[in-house]
Design an enzyme around this catalytic site. Structure first.
Site, PDB file in Angstrom:
ATOM      1  NE  ARG A  81      -5.228  -3.589  -5.282  1.00 47.14           N
ATOM      2  CZ  ARG A  81      -6.112  -2.691  -4.955  1.00 47.14           C
ATOM      3  NH1 ARG A  81      -7.523  -3.119  -4.820  1.00 47.14           N
ATOM      4  NH2 ARG A  81      -5.782  -1.447  -4.187  1.00 47.14           N
ATOM      5  CE  LYS A 184      -4.631   1.525  -6.841  1.00 47.83           C
ATOM      6  NZ  LYS A 184      -5.440   1.787  -7.517  1.00 47.83           N
ATOM      7  CD  GLU A 220     -12.358  -1.360 -11.900  1.00 49.84           C
ATOM      8  OE1 GLU A 220     -12.509  -1.076 -10.898  1.00 49.84           O
ATOM      9  OE2 GLU A 220     -11.370  -1.737 -12.603  1.00 49.84           O
TER      10      GLU A 220
HETATM   11  N1  PLP Z   1     -11.145   0.200  -9.330  1.00 51.86           N
HETATM   12  C1  PLP Z   1     -10.179   0.935  -9.567  1.00 51.86           C
HETATM   13  C2  PLP Z   1     -10.137   1.271 -10.980  1.00 51.86           C
HETATM   14  C3  PLP Z   1      -9.400   1.749  -8.659  1.00 51.86           C
HETATM   15  O1  PLP Z   1      -8.478   2.802  -9.125  1.00 51.86           O
HETATM   16  C4  PLP Z   1      -9.744   1.479  -7.371  1.00 51.86           C
HETATM   17  C5  PLP Z   1      -8.857   2.395  -6.179  1.00 51.86           C
HETATM   18  O2  PLP Z   1      -7.845   1.701  -5.589  1.00 51.86           O
HETATM   19  C6  PLP Z   1     -10.654   0.729  -6.959  1.00 51.86           C
HETATM   20  C7  PLP Z   1     -11.257  -0.063  -7.897  1.00 51.86           C
HETATM   21  C8  PLP Z   1     -10.723   0.210  -5.467  1.00 51.86           C
HETATM   22  O3  PLP Z   1      -9.876  -0.388  -4.961  1.00 51.86           O
HETATM   23  P1  PLP Z   1      -9.830  -0.309  -3.258  1.00 51.86           P
HETATM   24  O4  PLP Z   1     -10.902  -0.535  -2.648  1.00 51.86           O
HETATM   25  O5  PLP Z   1      -8.449  -1.434  -3.080  1.00 51.86           O
HETATM   26  O6  PLP Z   1      -9.088   1.188  -3.169  1.00 51.86           O
HETATM   27  C1  COI Z   2      -7.455   4.656  -4.694  1.00 58.60           C
HETATM   28  O1  COI Z   2      -8.692   4.512  -4.260  1.00 58.60           O
HETATM   29  O2  COI Z   2      -6.599   4.249  -3.883  1.00 58.60           O
HETATM   30  C2  COI Z   2      -7.098   4.904  -5.854  1.00 58.60           C
HETATM   31  O3  COI Z   2      -5.955   4.302  -6.189  1.00 58.60           O
HETATM   32  C3  COI Z   2      -8.138   5.354  -6.944  1.00 58.60           C
HETATM   33  C4  COI Z   2      -7.375   6.672  -7.686  1.00 58.60           C
HETATM   34  C5  COI Z   2      -7.294   7.923  -6.808  1.00 58.60           C
HETATM   35  C6  COI Z   2      -6.557   6.360  -8.633  1.00 58.60           C
END
Ligand code: PLP
Ligand code: COI
Length: 345
Positions: A81, A184, A220
């Site tokens: 990612r 991200k 989201e």
């Molecule tokens: N959506 C957003 C906007 C986020 O900041 C996060 C955090 O990382 C997620 C979704 C969830 O992603 P992940 O499960 O890869 O941490």
């Molecule tokens: C995560 O869940 O790892 C994120 O980056 C979300 C947040 C703390 C910005």
């Protein structure tokens, strides 16, 4: 270094650890990975990261298991990612191998900060990639610094599995149609701050954004994905403007493994009234149950349509089952049928 951290009281905030790791991409190649006890870095005040948000990052966790083993959850997914985010920004990204090696080294150098088993806490890894060329014009950065940062963390909001209330703020977006919501990038979080701060002042724990093109479908949250449970089905949004969550992808696999049906599709806001459970999912929030969603045409006004789900004090049964499976794999309590974890020897 011995720590006197009260692990069970940890929240999602920064605690300085032993070291941070850094590696520079300069003159077309990566240098040596360096370890620093100081958590400050020195970059040009004209670095692209500071002016044009040439920055992307990741979030993943390391866990101390019931069996004494240390597991990092799906770092290959985070590496991939980050590579996609970097490509979007037009900057160099570390290889998957380099990314995982740095995750492992960061855990080893900060082992005193890896919370003990049984505390629900973990060591959060924050890989961060910044463009550092001094620049005035808007363009991508040739030189970058890749940082592997970490901090011990506990629950993101309130207590573990504590249900929260959230708000749909129809007059705000975090992402644009055909924009960068699916990467991200630090800039996406900056874009969500104004509405988040307003919502927070009104007592909401998170903002749930709608699809920015039609304002018809659920997108989201500001820091996590959305999921819901209806009957035996795990339902989560399909959208080009949301971050592809690794936790969500894992929950989909876990749901199938547990005999549930999975639907990834557009979810109309009105469908909320038919869901039995709803929640946030992500690395930081793990699964955080949602007990109320307030839909506001204007965040600043009192007009509201409310949807409620299950209990105000307890996680719903299907969400809990999924939570137990995912955290069971992470903490070595449950067999990992997917081979998701990388072990730190
Ligand atoms: N959506 C957003 C906007 C986020 O900041 C996060 C955090 O990382 C997620 C979704 C969830 O992603 P992940 O499960 O890869 O941490
Ligand atoms: C995560 O869940 O790892 C994120 O980056 C979300 C947040 C703390 C910005």
């Amino acid at each position: 270094m011995a720590t006197n951290i009260d692990w069970s009281r940890l929240t999602f905030s920064y605690t300085k650890t032993n070291t941070i790791l850094s590696c520079s991409f300069k003159d077309g190649k990566w240098g040596e990975v360096e370890s620093h006890t100081d958590d400050t870095i020195r970059i040009s005040s004209f670095a692209g990261a500071l002016h044009y948000s040439i920055e992307c990052f990741e979030g993943l966790k390391a866990f101390r298991g019931k069996d004494g083993k240390i597991r990092i959850f799906r770092p290959d997914e985070n590496a991939a990612r980050l590579q996609r985010s970097a490509k979007f920004l037009g900057i160099e990204a570390p290889s998957t191998e380099m990314f995982i090696e740095m995750c492992i080294r960061a855990v080893k150098e900060n082992i005193d900060f890896l919370p003990p088993y049984g505390t629900h806490a973990s060591l959060y890894l924050r890989p961060t990639l910044i463009g550092v060329n001094p620049q005035l014009g808007v363009n991508s950065s040739k030189d970058c610094i890749f940082l592997m940062l970490c901090s011990p963390v506990g629950a993101y909001t309130g207590g573990n599995l504590e249900p929260i209330n959230v708000v749909i703020a129809r007059n705000y977006d975090r992402a644009a149609p055909n924009g960068c919501g699916c990467y991200k990038l630090g800039g996406n979080y900056a874009a969500s701050l104004y509405s988040y701060n307003l919502a927070h002042k009104q007592g909401y724990k998170a903002v749930l954004y709608l699809d920015p093109a039609e304002k018809k479908y659920i997108d989201e949250f500001n820091s996590s994905n959305f999921f819901a449970i209806k009957g035996n089905t795990y339902i989560t949004p399909e959208s080009d403007s949301i971050l592809p969550s690794i936790t969500n992808k894992s929950l989909e696999a876990a749901a199938r493994y547990l005999g549930m049906d999975v639907e990834r599709r557009k979810i109309e806001v009105e469908e909320l009234s038919g869901f039995e459970e709803a929640g946030e999912c992500g690395t930081a929030v793990v699964i955080t149950p949602v007990y109320q969603i307030d839909d506001k045409p204007f965040l600043e006004s009192d007009e509201v349509t409310s949807y409620t789900f299950g209990s105000k004090t307890a996680c719903g049964p299907k969400s809990l089952r999924l939570y137990n499976m995912i955290t069971g794999i992470q903490y070595g309590e449950t067999e990992d049928p997917f081979g998701w974890c990388v072990f730190v020897e």
